[in-house]
Scaffold this motif. Structure first.
Motif, PDB file in Angstrom:
ATOM      1  N   ARG A   1     -37.208  24.903   8.340  1.00 45.53           N
ATOM      2  CA  ARG A   1     -36.346  25.973   8.135  1.00 45.53           C
ATOM      3  C   ARG A   1     -34.966  25.596   9.069  1.00 45.53           C
ATOM      4  O   ARG A   1     -33.927  25.746   8.416  1.00 45.53           O
ATOM      5  N   LEU A   2     -35.015  25.208  10.295  1.00 49.06           N
ATOM      6  CA  LEU A   2     -33.981  24.723  10.938  1.00 49.06           C
ATOM      7  C   LEU A   2     -33.108  23.663  10.412  1.00 49.06           C
ATOM      8  O   LEU A   2     -32.125  23.331  10.535  1.00 49.06           O
ATOM      9  N   TRP A   3     -34.184  22.539   9.962  1.00 51.17           N
ATOM     10  CA  TRP A   3     -33.607  21.577   9.185  1.00 51.17           C
ATOM     11  C   TRP A   3     -32.772  21.835   8.123  1.00 51.17           C
ATOM     12  O   TRP A   3     -31.582  21.310   8.039  1.00 51.17           O
ATOM     13  N   ARG A   4     -32.981  22.796   7.374  1.00 50.09           N
ATOM     14  CA  ARG A   4     -32.248  22.960   6.079  1.00 50.09           C
ATOM     15  C   ARG A   4     -30.927  23.924   6.596  1.00 50.09           C
ATOM     16  O   ARG A   4     -29.929  23.879   5.900  1.00 50.09           O
ATOM     17  N   ARG A   5     -31.069  24.730   7.648  1.00 50.09           N
ATOM     18  CA  ARG A   5     -30.198  25.456   7.920  1.00 50.09           C
ATOM     19  C   ARG A   5     -28.861  24.666   8.520  1.00 50.09           C
ATOM     20  O   ARG A   5     -27.821  25.019   8.211  1.00 50.09           O
ATOM     21  N   GLU A   6     -29.307  23.500   9.324  1.00 54.01           N
ATOM     22  CA  GLU A   6     -28.302  22.541   9.867  1.00 54.01           C
ATOM     23  C   GLU A   6     -27.896  21.695   8.754  1.00 54.01           C
ATOM     24  O   GLU A   6     -26.828  21.019   9.253  1.00 54.01           O
ATOM     25  N   GLY A   7     -28.164  21.755   7.614  1.00 51.73           N
ATOM     26  CA  GLY A   7     -27.614  20.737   6.532  1.00 51.73           C
ATOM     27  C   GLY A   7     -28.381  19.480   6.621  1.00 51.73           C
ATOM     28  O   GLY A   7     -27.391  18.617   5.924  1.00 51.73           O
ATOM     29  N   LEU A   8     -29.287  19.407   7.385  1.00 52.18           N
ATOM     30  CA  LEU A   8     -29.801  17.898   7.376  1.00 52.18           C
ATOM     31  C   LEU A   8     -30.500  17.616   5.928  1.00 52.18           C
ATOM     32  O   LEU A   8     -31.174  18.509   5.432  1.00 52.18           O
ATOM     33  N   LYS A   9     -30.523  16.240   5.560  1.00 54.83           N
ATOM     34  CA  LYS A   9     -30.883  16.047   4.211  1.00 54.83           C
ATOM     35  C   LYS A   9     -32.347  15.723   4.587  1.00 54.83           C
ATOM     36  O   LYS A   9     -32.847  14.614   5.309  1.00 54.83           O
ATOM     37  N   VAL A  10     -33.241  16.235   3.669  1.00 53.71           N
ATOM     38  CA  VAL A  10     -34.613  15.932   3.619  1.00 53.71           C
ATOM     39  C   VAL A  10     -34.711  14.467   2.599  1.00 53.71           C
ATOM     40  O   VAL A  10     -34.264  14.719   1.387  1.00 53.71           O
ATOM     41  N   PRO A  11     -35.198  13.556   2.912  1.00 47.96           N
ATOM     42  CA  PRO A  11     -35.623  12.378   1.979  1.00 47.96           C
ATOM     43  C   PRO A  11     -36.433  12.622   0.936  1.00 47.96           C
ATOM     44  O   PRO A  11     -37.219  13.506   1.010  1.00 47.96           O
TER      45      PRO A  11
END
Length: 272
Positions: A76-86
């Motif tokens: 959730r935090l990963w997506r909120r911060e705009g980090l790209k999931v490989p």
């Protein structure tokens, strides 16, 4: 909600009934945990350092550092911060033998089956580099990353001899049918030592799947992102990556533990 109540002069209860919403939704305030800021900062640092790691491996690293979190919160935090999931690689259709079988020897314990292969890359001046990769299929530990301009069967013998001295003999060694691996000197020497060779079917790289998977990680996480100016620089960086892979990198098939984590032996006090 409140401006609707004022405009139509109706109660909160009636509006929630019309909208089919629980009244509790109008009173909910999200709670920001005390470690949120520190967690996000550390998550971004790890994502920057290990650009090809997804949120699951980042979760394993954060848990190792003491954060009480699960992968859902990190995602959730990963997506909120705009980090790209490989993106996941598309599944490949497995090829089978004519009799419908696809059987290979599975490793059962440490040093049961080793496998080796070559990976090719280049230095900045365009000159070729060859990397001998050798892993223990059971522990997933990378035992050798030998880097040179050329690698022949004699180099294979030297690396295996060094490994046999400090680690012992494996039961089997798996490889493709490259001339360096099928050389008579290599086969005869391994036979004298009692190490059995497993040569995969020509054109069937999936039969050496453990090593092929490792080679993909090596290329994806290091070779595709580095420009080696000299042979020496390539040796240093590749060996550094090997140590990090063995001692630090979370491995999904090992419950997100590294293949060969560093252990600290407790100091033993001798009573006199």
């Amino acid at each position: 909600m409140f401006h609707v109540m004022g405009h139509f002069d109706v109660s909160e209860r009636k509006i929630c009934r019309v909208l089919n919403q629980p009244r509790s939704t109008q009173r909910y305030l999200p709670r920001i945990r005390g470690d949120e800021e520190l967690l996000i900062k550390r998550m971004i640092e790890l994502a920057t350092k290990y650009g090809r790691y997804g949120y699951r491996r980042i979760t394993a690293l954060l848990q190792r550092e003491g954060f009480q979190i699960n992968h859902k919160r990190v995602e959730r935090l990963w997506r909120r911060e705009g980090l790209k999931v490989p993106q996941k690689q598309p599944k490949r259709k497995r090829l089978w033998f004519n009799d419908g079988s696809c059987i290979r020897l599975r490793p059962q314990f440490k040093d049961h089956v080793w496998s080796y292969d070559f990976v090719a890359t280049r230095t900045e001046d365009g000159r070729p580099l060859r990397i001998l990769t050798l892993i223990d299929e059971y522990t997933r530990e990378c035992l050798v990353l030998k880097v040179a301009r050329r690698l022949r069967s004699q180099d294979i013998l030297e690396q295996l001899g060094y490994l046999f001295i400090y680690r012992g003999l494996p039961g089997f060694i798996r490889s493709d049918n490259g001339p360096e691996f099928t050389a008579k000197a290599v086969r005869n020497w391994l036979k004298q030592l009692g190490v059995q060779t497993l040569f995969i079917e020509p054109g069937s790289p999936w039969e050496n799947g453990y090593n092929e998977s490792f080679n993909g990680k090596l290329r994806d996480e290091l070779l595709n992102g580095e420009i080696f100016t000299t042979l020496l620089e390539a040796k240093v960086l590749i060996e550094q990556w090997r140590n990090e892979y063995n001692q630090f990198r979370p491995h999904s098939s090992l419950n997100y533990q590294p293949p060969a984590p560093v252990t600290i032996k407790p100091k033993v006090e001798i009573l006199t």
